[in-house]
Design a protein around this motif. Structure first.
Motif, mmCIF file in Angstrom:
data_model
loop_
_atom_site.group_PDB
_atom_site.id
_atom_site.type_symbol
_atom_site.label_atom_id
_atom_site.label_comp_id
_atom_site.label_asym_id
_atom_site.label_seq_id
_atom_site.Cartn_x
_atom_site.Cartn_y
_atom_site.Cartn_z
ATOM 1 N N ILE A 226 0.878 -1.174 0.000
ATOM 2 C CA ILE A 226 0.000 0.000 0.000
ATOM 3 C C ILE A 226 0.913 1.221 0.000
ATOM 4 C CG2 ILE A 226 -1.812 1.250 1.247
ATOM 5 C CD1 ILE A 226 -2.425 -1.392 2.750
ATOM 6 N N PHE A 227 0.768 2.092 -0.988
ATOM 7 C CA PHE A 227 1.683 3.234 -1.089
ATOM 8 C C PHE A 227 0.905 4.498 -1.443
ATOM 9 C CE2 PHE A 227 1.718 3.850 -5.692
ATOM 10 C CZ PHE A 227 1.203 2.643 -6.138
ATOM 11 N N ASN A 228 1.613 5.618 -1.410
ATOM 12 C CA ASN A 228 0.987 6.914 -1.682
ATOM 13 C C ASN A 228 1.107 7.275 -3.164
ATOM 14 O OD1 ASN A 228 0.070 9.528 -1.713
ATOM 15 N ND2 ASN A 228 1.059 10.091 0.226
ATOM 16 N N ALA A 229 0.001 7.174 -3.888
ATOM 17 C CA ALA A 229 0.030 7.468 -5.330
ATOM 18 C C ALA A 229 -0.099 8.957 -5.603
ATOM 19 C CB ALA A 229 -1.089 6.711 -6.039
ATOM 20 N N GLU A 230 -0.274 9.756 -4.550
ATOM 21 C CA GLU A 230 -0.319 11.206 -4.765
ATOM 22 C C GLU A 230 1.087 11.758 -4.937
ATOM 23 O OE1 GLU A 230 -2.858 13.130 -1.874
ATOM 24 O OE2 GLU A 230 -4.508 12.602 -3.206
ATOM 25 N N LYS A 231 2.077 10.982 -4.520
ATOM 26 C CA LYS A 231 3.460 11.438 -4.663
ATOM 27 C C LYS A 231 4.018 10.959 -6.000
ATOM 28 C CE LYS A 231 4.500 11.638 0.248
ATOM 29 N NZ LYS A 231 5.135 10.956 1.389
ATOM 30 N N PRO A 232 4.430 11.897 -6.862
ATOM 31 C CA PRO A 232 4.948 11.516 -8.169
ATOM 32 C C PRO A 232 6.104 10.523 -8.044
ATOM 33 C CG PRO A 232 4.597 13.885 -8.075
ATOM 34 C CD PRO A 232 4.355 13.360 -6.690
ATOM 35 N N GLY A 233 6.127 9.551 -8.927
ATOM 36 C CA GLY A 233 7.217 8.574 -8.958
ATOM 37 C C GLY A 233 6.959 7.325 -8.141
ATOM 38 N N MET A 234 5.946 7.384 -7.272
ATOM 39 C CA MET A 234 5.723 6.240 -6.379
ATOM 40 C C MET A 234 5.151 5.025 -7.112
ATOM 41 S SD MET A 234 6.777 6.821 -3.368
ATOM 42 C CE MET A 234 5.882 5.761 -2.256
ATOM 43 N N ILE A 235 4.369 5.267 -8.151
ATOM 44 C CA ILE A 235 3.792 4.138 -8.899
ATOM 45 C C ILE A 235 4.919 3.316 -9.514
ATOM 46 C CG2 ILE A 235 2.453 3.546 -10.968
ATOM 47 C CD1 ILE A 235 0.603 5.889 -10.254
ATOM 48 N N GLU A 236 5.871 4.036 -10.127
ATOM 49 C CA GLU A 236 6.998 3.349 -10.766
ATOM 50 C C GLU A 236 7.779 2.546 -9.723
ATOM 51 O OE1 GLU A 236 9.754 6.019 -12.712
ATOM 52 O OE2 GLU A 236 11.127 4.304 -12.894
ATOM 53 N N ARG A 237 8.003 3.158 -8.568
ATOM 54 C CA ARG A 237 8.757 2.450 -7.520
ATOM 55 C C ARG A 237 8.009 1.211 -7.049
ATOM 56 N NH1 ARG A 237 10.422 6.601 -2.939
ATOM 57 N NH2 ARG A 237 11.173 4.652 -2.026
ATOM 58 N N ALA A 238 6.715 1.369 -6.845
ATOM 59 C CA ALA A 238 5.928 0.217 -6.376
ATOM 60 C C ALA A 238 5.940 -0.898 -7.422
ATOM 61 C CB ALA A 238 4.500 0.653 -6.070
ATOM 62 N N LEU A 239 5.833 -0.523 -8.696
ATOM 63 C CA LEU A 239 5.794 -1.541 -9.747
ATOM 64 C C LEU A 239 7.155 -2.193 -9.974
ATOM 65 C CD1 LEU A 239 3.357 0.062 -12.358
ATOM 66 C CD2 LEU A 239 2.898 -1.758 -10.700
ATOM 67 N N ARG A 240 8.210 -1.525 -9.489
ATOM 68 C CA ARG A 240 9.546 -2.150 -9.541
ATOM 69 C C ARG A 240 9.741 -3.120 -8.376
ATOM 70 N NH1 ARG A 240 12.501 2.863 -10.756
ATOM 71 N NH2 ARG A 240 12.888 2.982 -8.530
ATOM 72 N N GLY A 241 8.773 -3.121 -7.475
ATOM 73 C CA GLY A 241 8.865 -4.051 -6.352
ATOM 74 C C GLY A 241 9.490 -3.454 -5.113
ATOM 75 N N GLU A 242 9.695 -2.134 -5.125
ATOM 76 C CA GLU A 242 10.245 -1.490 -3.922
ATOM 77 C C GLU A 242 9.210 -1.479 -2.816
ATOM 78 O OE1 GLU A 242 12.014 2.473 -3.911
ATOM 79 O OE2 GLU A 242 12.808 1.997 -5.893
ATOM 80 N N ARG A 243 9.666 -1.616 -1.587
ATOM 81 C CA ARG A 243 8.732 -1.571 -0.462
ATOM 82 C C ARG A 243 8.537 -0.117 -0.035
ATOM 83 N NH1 ARG A 243 9.510 -6.677 3.520
ATOM 84 N NH2 ARG A 243 9.646 -8.263 1.907
ATOM 85 N N ALA A 244 7.791 0.617 -0.838
ATOM 86 C CA ALA A 244 7.620 2.037 -0.564
ATOM 87 C C ALA A 244 6.249 2.283 0.038
ATOM 88 C CB ALA A 244 7.768 2.808 -1.872
ATOM 89 N N GLY A 245 6.106 2.151 1.330
ATOM 90 C CA GLY A 245 4.809 2.301 1.975
ATOM 91 C C GLY A 245 4.656 1.188 2.983
ATOM 92 N N THR A 246 3.481 0.561 3.011
ATOM 93 C CA THR A 246 3.267 -0.582 3.913
ATOM 94 C C THR A 246 3.228 -1.873 3.109
ATOM 95 O OG1 THR A 246 1.983 0.755 5.469
ATOM 96 C CG2 THR A 246 1.702 -1.636 5.584
ATOM 97 N N PHE A 247 4.082 -2.800 3.485
ATOM 98 C CA PHE A 247 4.144 -4.097 2.816
ATOM 99 C C PHE A 247 3.258 -5.068 3.596
ATOM 100 C CE2 PHE A 247 6.429 -8.123 1.784
ATOM 101 C CZ PHE A 247 6.304 -8.059 0.415
ATOM 102 N N VAL A 248 2.266 -5.642 2.923
ATOM 103 C CA VAL A 248 1.394 -6.606 3.592
ATOM 104 C C VAL A 248 1.952 -7.994 3.274
ATOM 105 C CG1 VAL A 248 -0.968 -7.410 3.927
ATOM 106 C CG2 VAL A 248 -0.556 -5.024 3.323
ATOM 107 N N GLU A 249 2.479 -8.573 4.320
ATOM 108 C CA GLU A 249 3.335 -9.752 4.184
ATOM 109 C C GLU A 249 2.528 -11.029 3.946
ATOM 110 O OE1 GLU A 249 6.988 -10.670 3.877
ATOM 111 O OE2 GLU A 249 7.007 -9.222 5.508
ATOM 112 N N GLY A 250 2.888 -11.754 2.899
ATOM 113 C CA GLY A 250 2.288 -13.066 2.665
ATOM 114 C C GLY A 250 3.093 -14.145 3.353
ATOM 115 N N ARG A 251 2.427 -15.241 3.682
ATOM 116 C CA ARG A 251 3.151 -16.366 4.279
ATOM 117 C C ARG A 251 4.112 -16.944 3.266
ATOM 118 N NH1 ARG A 251 -2.027 -18.862 6.848
ATOM 119 N NH2 ARG A 251 -2.183 -17.573 8.679
ATOM 120 N N ALA A 252 5.308 -17.305 3.728
ATOM 121 C CA ALA A 252 6.314 -17.855 2.807
ATOM 122 C C ALA A 252 5.869 -19.206 2.314
ATOM 123 C CB ALA A 252 7.644 -17.976 3.532
#
Ligand code: IPE
Length: 252
Positions: A226-252
């Motif tokens: 879950i990230f802030n899409a109001e901040k420019p550049g964040m969509i690209e970072r999230a789609l690159r797999g960066e943990r920019a915001g809150t990472f909701v962890e899946g079971r391994a």
């Protein structure tokens, strides 16, 4: 399926949630440009904001079947979808609208059946399917609301994408004024009900509903951010797999 990414942009980013059907045009254009730069393999889902929630609430759609409510709520979200698709086309993407009302049946508010074949074929052919939170027929209640978040988790369960990103108008899950970098189901009791209300009219549960949806998805092994899409550049970072915001962890 490998290489798929699912992105949801919340209605509170794309619209002013307090004012009926008011799109934030510059934001829609900026986000369309960021998405166009993200390449292929993407499925986009957007929320309704002031294009759907207000109609759904006015018609009491969640409580009571209303033919007029179904039509007006759907038409409203389709107007926002048209705007998003148009902006994406202008930005150089190959978007195609996908309306959940035509392919989804709910059972007491949850997706019971959804035809995702067309979405998969679209992505395989380099198109960008653009779904949205919508009204849908419900086997129990007549009609109900299928949130963009529920669509994301349904698609993600079926397609096991490499990235699931949810762009909101806040930095992520905020607890006691602090951004949580990660959330697991076991954290839920600590977080309690202090998640802050959603701005404006919301018939699908705000941040709490979103977190519930994503924790259920995490239980099935798919993590999301879950990230802030109001901040420019964040969509690209999230789609690159960066943990920019809150990472909701899946079971391994
Ligand atoms: C709600 O969709 C759909 C309708 C009210 C018709 P979402 O729940 O995904 O919308 P946002 O992101 O909260 O605005």
């Amino acid at each position: 399926m490998t290489g798929i990414k699912i992105l949801k942009i919340g209605g509170s980013v794309l619209t002013d949630k307090a004012r009926l059907e008011s799109a934030r045009f510059e934001v829609v254009e900026r986000i369309a440009a960021e998405i166009a730069g993200a390449g292929e393999g993407l499925i986009l889902v957007h929320g309704a904001g002031s294009f759907g929630h207000i109609h759904a609430k006015n018609f009491g759609l969640v409580e009571m079947f209303s033919p007029e409510g179904v039509l007006q709520t759907h038409r409203s979200v389709v107007r926002l979808n048209d705007l998003v698709v148009e902006s994406l086309t202008g930005a150089g993407s190959n978007p195609v609208p996908v309306h959940p009302l035509s392919s989804t049946i709910l059972k007491d508010g949850r997706i019971d059946l959804m035809e995702i074949g067309p979405v998969v074929e679209m992505v395989n052919r380099g198109l960008l399917p653009v779904l949205h939170g919508d009204v849908a027929m419900d086997r129990v209640k007549g009609a109900g609301i299928v949130s963009g978040d529920q669509l994301v988790s349904h698609l993600a369960r079926a397609l096991k994408p490499e990235i699931v990103g949810l762009g909101t108008a806040v930095d992520g899950v905020i607890h006691n004024g602090e951004l949580l970098a990660e959330v697991r189901r076991s954290d839920l009791s600590k977080i309690g009900s202090d998640l802050g209300p959603s701005a404006g009219v919301d018939v699908t549960g705000g941040m709490r509903g979103k977190l519930q949806e994503l924790l259920d998805l995490a239980d099935d092994g798919v993590s999301s951010t879950i990230f802030n899409a109001e901040k420019p550049g964040m969509i690209e970072r999230a789609l690159r797999g960066e943990r920019a915001g809150t990472f909701v962890e899946g079971r391994a």
